[in-house]
Design an enzyme around this catalytic site. Structure first.
Site, PDB file in Angstrom:
ATOM      1  N   ASP A   1       3.450 -10.511 -32.050  1.00 26.50           N
ATOM      2  CA  ASP A   1       3.790  -9.956 -30.733  1.00 26.50           C
ATOM      3  C   ASP A   1       2.728  -9.023 -30.179  1.00 26.50           C
ATOM      4  O   ASP A   1       2.784  -8.635 -29.021  1.00 26.50           O
ATOM      5  CB  ASP A   1       5.120  -9.200 -30.811  1.00 26.50           C
TER       6      ASP A   1
ATOM      7  N   TYR B   1      -5.625  -2.509 -33.116  1.00 27.64           N
ATOM      8  CA  TYR B   1      -5.571  -2.322 -34.569  1.00 27.64           C
ATOM      9  C   TYR B   1      -6.960  -2.211 -35.194  1.00 27.64           C
ATOM     10  O   TYR B   1      -7.088  -1.779 -36.346  1.00 27.64           O
ATOM     11  CB  TYR B   1      -4.809  -3.473 -35.245  1.00 27.64           C
TER      12      TYR B   1
HETATM   13  C1  G6P Z   1       3.600  -4.301 -33.476  1.00 23.58           C
HETATM   14  C2  G6P Z   1       2.896  -5.252 -34.399  1.00 23.58           C
HETATM   15  C3  G6P Z   1       3.813  -5.736 -35.473  1.00 23.58           C
HETATM   16  C4  G6P Z   1       4.445  -4.584 -36.169  1.00 23.58           C
HETATM   17  C5  G6P Z   1       5.122  -3.661 -35.210  1.00 23.58           C
HETATM   18  C6  G6P Z   1       5.560  -2.434 -35.978  1.00 23.58           C
HETATM   19  O1  G6P Z   1       4.546  -4.968 -32.728  1.00 23.58           O
HETATM   20  O2  G6P Z   1       2.357  -6.361 -33.750  1.00 23.58           O
HETATM   21  O3  G6P Z   1       3.072  -6.485 -36.375  1.00 23.58           O
HETATM   22  O4  G6P Z   1       5.412  -5.041 -37.060  1.00 23.58           O
HETATM   23  O5  G6P Z   1       4.243  -3.280 -34.207  1.00 23.58           O
HETATM   24  O6  G6P Z   1       6.378  -1.686 -35.235  1.00 23.58           O
HETATM   25  P1  G6P Z   1       7.133  -0.450 -35.855  1.00 23.58           P
HETATM   26  O7  G6P Z   1       7.784   0.123 -34.675  1.00 23.58           O
HETATM   27  O8  G6P Z   1       8.071  -0.984 -36.895  1.00 23.58           O
HETATM   28  O9  G6P Z   1       6.078   0.432 -36.444  1.00 23.58           O
END
Ligand code: G6P
Length: 439
Positions: A168, A263
């Site tokens: 995503d 990232y």
């Molecule tokens: C983004 C990244 C995902 C990840 C997420 C984590 O959407 O693309 O790979 O899992 O962030 O989000 P969080 O809110 O759980 O840190």
């Protein structure tokens, strides 16, 4: 109409994905929604609320919540897979153990991401095997993390399976680009992008008339990153994402001809990222104290009230890519999407066997990658190092090899020395007992 199963039904993201599916029934009509998780207790806390959400929107949709793989995977067209092996308490260790040694603590980047990768592989493979046993024509839309390592494991261990790996993150970035460039929706713009998952660059962003907007975007990013002028931390409910959006400024300054995935901050500026982290309180803690409490609390409230009226649960906008992908496969829309696929020559001067994130055209038979041409030395060097790290983790899984895992950690750009790599690895081995193969 279509039947879907969500693998990892107990995820904090599940209710907002359900709301996303329910908001798109005109494009993707559903006859059945199933939740599947191996933690029935956790999933159960969400399931009663999800049942109500579905009934209130369309009572003709069948709803099933189960811990039985046979029930979950029988008669389904799509599996939306977002499993988290070890759940959030293991994420906390993935983040905190490297930070103890002054190394990036993040769920997909650095040693924690590699640890999570080794943990996820058997869980993802198990789900693919259930799918193939009970619904051989089903597609798995897999966004289980860490997506890059999971995708490499799929390529190597289940090369002929109907699995599409997707993330995503690009959606979030493209939303920011649209906002910066003054467009209502990311879908109004055309993108060119290449890289690995959580590790790539946009090389073109065009408006509907075909005008190139990348220079304008980059000019903005050099000043404000992906935030807007005048925005501050207070404008963001999620401060972690504010920092990420701002840091883009520094990444772009290394190559102002492209707009990077944010990232890359963990690989290019690991010292800054560590200095900015609290080793006692990481993202896992924020998620457990924040989103997890909020979502589980609201689901308990809905179950108790017997209605979802006035709910604070929101549609997961970022989850829209799942509907786009399922619709493209089911109705042959030929939508262009960024997927994680075998390179196979798409990037000419890069390992054909690497899993890369590139634009693909999606139709009823699956995806066709677009050709990218050649990429510059800086990006190619960074990507090659990272792709080898990811491959070494899958080697470690297949061969039960301590050495391969040590090589992976030592090669990672986030780790300053093989001494440190070894210390972190040895601690992660203890933490992952029962999850990792014996190395
Ligand atoms: C983004 C990244 C995902 C990840 C997420 C984590 O959407 O693309 O790979 O899992 O962030 O989000 P969080 O809110 O759980 O840190």
């Amino acid at each position: 109409s279509i039947s879907v199963v969500i693998a990892g039904g107990g995820s904090t993201y599940t209710p907002e994905i359900i709301l996303m599916l329910l908001a798109n029934l005109d494009r993707l009509p559903l006859r059945c929604i199933k939740l599947y998780d191996n933690d029935g207790e956790r999933q159960g806390k969400l399931a009663s609320a999800v049942k109500i959400l579905i009934e209130e929107r369309d009572p003709s949709i069948e709803f099933v919540a189960t811990t039985d793989p046979k029930i979950a995977y029988t008669d389904v067209d799509f599996c939306l897979a977002h499993i988290r092996v070890g759940q959030l308490p293991m994420r906390e260790l993935d983040e905190k153990i490297p930070l103890k040694y002054g190394v990036v603590g993040q769920e997909t980047c650095g040693p924690g991401g590699l640890a999570y990768g080794l943990r996820s592989i058997p869980g993802v493979i198990e789900n693919i095997d259930y799918m193939e046993k009970y619904s051989p024509n089903c597609w798995m839309l897999n966004y289980s993390n860490p997506a890059a390592i999971v995708a490499e494991a799929c390529r190597r261990l289940r090369p002929h399976s109907r699995v599409i790996n997707i993330c995503d993150m690009p959606i979030g970035l493209e939303d920011s680009f649209a906002r910066i460039l003054g467009f209502k929706s990311r879908k109004q713009l055309d993108y060119r992008y290449f890289g690995l998952n959580h590790f790539g660059w946009y090389t073109s962003v065009k408006d509907p008339d075909g005008n190139e907007l990348l220079p304008k975007l980059v000019e903005h990013e050099l000043k404000y990153g992906n935030t807007m002028p005048g925005e501050s931390m207070d404008d963001y409910t999620d401060h972690t994402w504010y920092d990420t959006a701002l840091k883009v400024k520094d990444i772009v300054s290394l190559d102002p001809s492209m707009a990077p995935n944010s990232y890359l901050q963990y690989y290019l500026f690991p010292d800054d990222m560590v200095a900015h982290s609290d080793p006692q309180y990481t993202r896992a803690n924020m998620v457990m104290d924040g989103r997890e409490k909020r979502v589980f609390g609201e689901c308990a409230r809905i179950a108790e009230a017997g209605t979802a009226e006035g709910t604070s649960l929101r549609i997961g906008i970022h989850a829209e890519f799942i509907v786009d992908l399922a619709t493209a496969l089911a109705f042959n829309t030929h939508e262009r999407m960024l997927l994680i696929v075998p390179n196979n020559g798409a990037i000419e001067n890069f390992d054909p066997k690497a899993m890369v994130e590139i634009p693909c055209i999606v139709g009823k038979d699956g995806y066709e990658p677009l050709s990218i041409g050649t990429i510059p030395t800086f990006q190619k060097g960074l990507m090659y190092e990272q792709v080898c790290v990811e491959k070494l983790v899958v080697d470690a899984y297949e061969q039960h090899s301590y050495l391969k895992m040590l090589q992976a950690m030592s090669l990672s750009k986030t780790v300053p020395s093989a001494n440190v790599a070894k210390k972190i690895l040895d601690e992660l081995i203890v933490a992952n007992e029962g999850y990792w193969p014996e190395l």
